[in-house]
Design a protein around this motif. Sequence first.
Motif, short mmCIF file in Angstrom:
data_model
loop_
_atom_site.label_atom_id
_atom_site.label_comp_id
_atom_site.label_asym_id
_atom_site.label_seq_id
_atom_site.Cartn_x
_atom_site.Cartn_y
_atom_site.Cartn_z
N SER A 143 1.90 -3.65 -5.53
CA SER A 143 1.53 -2.86 -4.36
C SER A 143 1.96 -1.40 -4.46
N ARG A 183 -4.83 -7.42 -0.06
CA ARG A 183 -5.95 -6.48 -0.17
C ARG A 183 -7.17 -6.93 0.63
N GLN A 247 -3.57 -3.74 -6.49
CA GLN A 247 -3.61 -2.40 -5.90
C GLN A 247 -3.08 -1.38 -6.90
#
Length: 305
Positions: A143, A183, A247
């Motif tokens: 992340s 996500r 991500q």
Amino acid sequence: MEKIPSFCPIFRLHGLFIVVTMLIAAFRCSSNLSLDFYAVSCPSAEMMVKNTGCDASILIQGNGTERSDPANASLDGFSVIDSIKRVAELFCPGTVSCADIVALAARDAVEITGGPAVQIPTGRRDGRISAASNVRQNTVDTSFTLEKMIQIFSAKGLSVDDLVALSGAHTIGSAHCSAFSERFHSDSTGKLALIDPSLDKDYAAMLTKQCQVGASASVTVNNDPQTPTIFDNQYYGDLLAHKGLFQSDSVLLNDTRTMNKVVNFANNQDKFFESWSRSFVKLASVGVKTGGEGEIRQSCSVINA
């Protein structure tokens, strides 16, 4: 968490080191390595690793060790490293370090899956300390923002170009749903809602089918939906199609410094392999123990008495 095939236990470039990462966390202190380190003491050392599969602190078992941290829960392949060590101790007792075995096994795993053959210097010594507190500060989470990843890499003497090249390790392996589930969202009926608009909607829909609500925590998804077992440049093509699984993959398109490299590697696999080879050698040489530092463990999972 990301999971790499069992013959490549150190490659976590997400949690990166996958890489990146476990290699970053595993190699500490000064660097004084050579390409012919075992030429006299154990000339068949590299062949032993290739035929079977840092200070190797990730290998030590026990409460409070790096291996016990939840971020390393999905790491695999420890038995392969142990098998290689047993062979090395049989033919060259007290000579070949676990840290060198880990680095060579990672190098060989890339070549076995179709990637470049890379010469790396050896002569690493094994550390005597393994602490869970060292894991998170040396780990790139899925992340993380681009700037956060650059900061971590820079602290290890690795450049933005190294970050993009080493992220290519995500061309193989698989990941647990929890590593990317934030996500997107799907309700109990399976209806999809994108949380991260940078993710391709059709790809997200496919991921929701593989990571259904209530699915077992052991479910994994291929990092690369096209060629998940081949070390190639498909990862960068996936990114350009907005099909980067994490991500931390997708953010490489948010800055011209990294996006231009992604485009270059997507269009030219040879360039990717050249950059990968250089960056991997740099990564595998970050802060290693050499000379009189550390020890040569008799067993990779236990510090010598």
